[in-house]
Scaffold this motif. Structure first.
Motif, PDB file in Angstrom:
ATOM      1  N   ARG A 106     -39.296  16.449  -1.996  1.00 53.45           N
ATOM      2  CA  ARG A 106     -39.446  17.185  -0.734  1.00 53.45           C
ATOM      3  C   ARG A 106     -40.827  17.015  -0.123  1.00 53.45           C
ATOM      4  NH1 ARG A 106     -35.503  19.981   0.568  1.00 53.45           N
ATOM      5  NH2 ARG A 106     -36.597  21.562   1.750  1.00 53.45           N
ATOM      6  N   ASN A 107     -41.794  16.564  -0.924  1.00 49.75           N
ATOM      7  CA  ASN A 107     -43.157  16.335  -0.423  1.00 49.75           C
ATOM      8  C   ASN A 107     -43.425  14.867  -0.115  1.00 49.75           C
ATOM      9  OD1 ASN A 107     -43.929  19.090  -0.719  1.00 49.75           O
ATOM     10  ND2 ASN A 107     -44.081  18.737  -2.923  1.00 49.75           N
ATOM     11  N   GLY A 108     -42.397  14.034  -0.245  1.00 52.31           N
ATOM     12  CA  GLY A 108     -42.541  12.613   0.047  1.00 52.31           C
ATOM     13  C   GLY A 108     -43.010  11.776  -1.125  1.00 52.31           C
ATOM     14  N   ASN A 109     -43.118  12.384  -2.306  1.00 55.64           N
ATOM     15  CA  ASN A 109     -43.557  11.647  -3.493  1.00 55.64           C
ATOM     16  C   ASN A 109     -42.394  10.891  -4.129  1.00 55.64           C
ATOM     17  OD1 ASN A 109     -46.219  12.773  -3.370  1.00 55.64           O
ATOM     18  ND2 ASN A 109     -45.347  14.672  -4.166  1.00 55.64           N
ATOM     19  N   LYS A 110     -42.667   9.675  -4.554  1.00 56.87           N
ATOM     20  CA  LYS A 110     -41.660   8.855  -5.210  1.00 56.87           C
ATOM     21  C   LYS A 110     -41.280   9.473  -6.550  1.00 56.87           C
ATOM     22  CE  LYS A 110     -40.758   4.064  -6.334  1.00 56.87           C
ATOM     23  NZ  LYS A 110     -41.239   2.700  -6.298  1.00 56.87           N
ATOM     24  N   LEU A 111     -39.994   9.481  -6.846  1.00 58.17           N
ATOM     25  CA  LEU A 111     -39.533  10.028  -8.118  1.00 58.17           C
ATOM     26  C   LEU A 111     -39.582   8.977  -9.218  1.00 58.17           C
ATOM     27  CD1 LEU A 111     -36.391  12.173  -7.252  1.00 58.17           C
ATOM     28  CD2 LEU A 111     -38.749  12.895  -7.470  1.00 58.17           C
ATOM     29  N   TRP A 114     -28.412  14.108 -10.981  1.00 61.25           N
ATOM     30  CA  TRP A 114     -29.589  14.855 -11.411  1.00 61.25           C
ATOM     31  C   TRP A 114     -30.803  14.453 -10.575  1.00 61.25           C
ATOM     32  CZ3 TRP A 114     -31.089  18.836 -14.312  1.00 61.25           C
ATOM     33  CH2 TRP A 114     -32.420  18.890 -14.722  1.00 61.25           C
ATOM     34  N   MET A 115     -31.025  13.149 -10.448  1.00 60.95           N
ATOM     35  CA  MET A 115     -32.175  12.659  -9.689  1.00 60.95           C
ATOM     36  C   MET A 115     -32.043  13.000  -8.201  1.00 60.95           C
ATOM     37  SD  MET A 115     -34.176  11.450 -12.012  1.00 60.95           S
ATOM     38  CE  MET A 115     -35.409  10.831 -10.886  1.00 60.95           C
ATOM     39  N   MET A 116     -30.855  12.864  -7.652  1.00 60.26           N
ATOM     40  CA  MET A 116     -30.616  13.202  -6.250  1.00 60.26           C
ATOM     41  C   MET A 116     -30.866  14.686  -6.023  1.00 60.26           C
ATOM     42  SD  MET A 116     -27.981  14.691  -4.134  1.00 60.26           S
ATOM     43  CE  MET A 116     -26.562  14.593  -5.191  1.00 60.26           C
ATOM     44  N   GLY A 117     -30.408  15.526  -6.948  1.00 59.88           N
ATOM     45  CA  GLY A 117     -30.638  16.958  -6.850  1.00 59.88           C
ATOM     46  C   GLY A 117     -32.123  17.297  -6.902  1.00 59.88           C
ATOM     47  N   ARG A 118     -32.857  16.606  -7.767  1.00 52.17           N
ATOM     48  CA  ARG A 118     -34.305  16.809  -7.851  1.00 52.17           C
ATOM     49  C   ARG A 118     -34.974  16.417  -6.539  1.00 52.17           C
ATOM     50  NH1 ARG A 118     -37.109  14.751 -13.220  1.00 52.17           N
ATOM     51  NH2 ARG A 118     -38.776  15.767 -12.104  1.00 52.17           N
ATOM     52  N   ALA A 119     -34.553  15.304  -5.983  1.00 59.57           N
ATOM     53  CA  ALA A 119     -35.171  14.800  -4.758  1.00 59.57           C
ATOM     54  C   ALA A 119     -34.853  15.687  -3.557  1.00 59.57           C
ATOM     55  CB  ALA A 119     -34.705  13.378  -4.479  1.00 59.57           C
ATOM     56  N   ASP A 120     -33.599  16.088  -3.417  1.00 56.61           N
ATOM     57  CA  ASP A 120     -33.149  16.722  -2.178  1.00 56.61           C
ATOM     58  C   ASP A 120     -33.130  18.249  -2.193  1.00 56.61           C
ATOM     59  OD1 ASP A 120     -32.795  14.144  -1.320  1.00 56.61           O
ATOM     60  OD2 ASP A 120     -30.611  14.154  -1.526  1.00 56.61           O
ATOM     61  N   TYR A 121     -32.966  18.842  -3.368  1.00 57.52           N
ATOM     62  CA  TYR A 121     -32.720  20.281  -3.399  1.00 57.52           C
ATOM     63  C   TYR A 121     -33.681  21.100  -4.261  1.00 57.52           C
ATOM     64  CZ  TYR A 121     -28.284  18.434  -1.699  1.00 57.52           C
ATOM     65  OH  TYR A 121     -27.332  17.747  -0.993  1.00 57.52           O
ATOM     66  N   LEU A 122     -34.262  20.492  -5.289  1.00 59.11           N
ATOM     67  CA  LEU A 122     -35.114  21.251  -6.200  1.00 59.11           C
ATOM     68  C   LEU A 122     -36.322  21.807  -5.452  1.00 59.11           C
ATOM     69  CD1 LEU A 122     -35.437  22.170  -9.142  1.00 59.11           C
ATOM     70  CD2 LEU A 122     -36.784  20.111  -9.551  1.00 59.11           C
TER      71      LEU A 122
END
Length: 134
Positions: free
Chosen positions: A40-45, A77-85
């Protein structure tokens, strides 16, 4: 029953990918998809290992029923971390519950994660290098 996209012309290499993996994530496809994710802050996962996800599921007492042998849960899991966490999903415990709901949705398709990812690439005009994903 045939899928509605059954008669579409497929991109080069897609048929070979589907023959090997079906509508599920291979490890290279997962790595490629995650390489484009930002939080959410634009940081690469950074991709977590499947073992780490398995440990997280165990820690929260969650067992997935529709995920054997595929990288689909790790993508979700990764998509959820990127978009919703940190927004609609407050913490990793709730992210685990989201993952279970998503993967084990009783009226959902077992190929949901891959299908939604593929549609997203189409909508964004992102070409998948299919031959590299096998």
């Amino acid at each position: 029953m045939n899928r509605l996209d059954y008669y579409d012309i497929t991109p080069k290499g897609m048929d070979a990918y589907m023959a090997s993996h079906g509508r599920h994530f291979s490890k290279p496809m997962l790595e490629w998809a995650v390489s484009m994710m930002r939080d959410r802050n634009g940081n690469k996962l950074k991709l977590v290992e499947k073992k780490q996800l398995d440990e997280m599921l165990k820690a929260y007492g969650v067992e997935l029923k529709r995920s054997e042998g595929y990288y689909d849960p790790l993508y979700v899991w990764m998509m959820g971390r990127a978009d919703y966490l940190g927004s609609s999903i407050a913490d990793e415990g709730h992210l685990v519950k989201f993952l279970k709901d998503y993967i084990d949705d009783p009226d959902g398709s077992e190929t949901r994660a891959f299908d939604e990812f593929y549609v997203k690439t189409i909508a964004l005009g992102i070409d998948i290098p299919w031959e590299d994903m096998i």
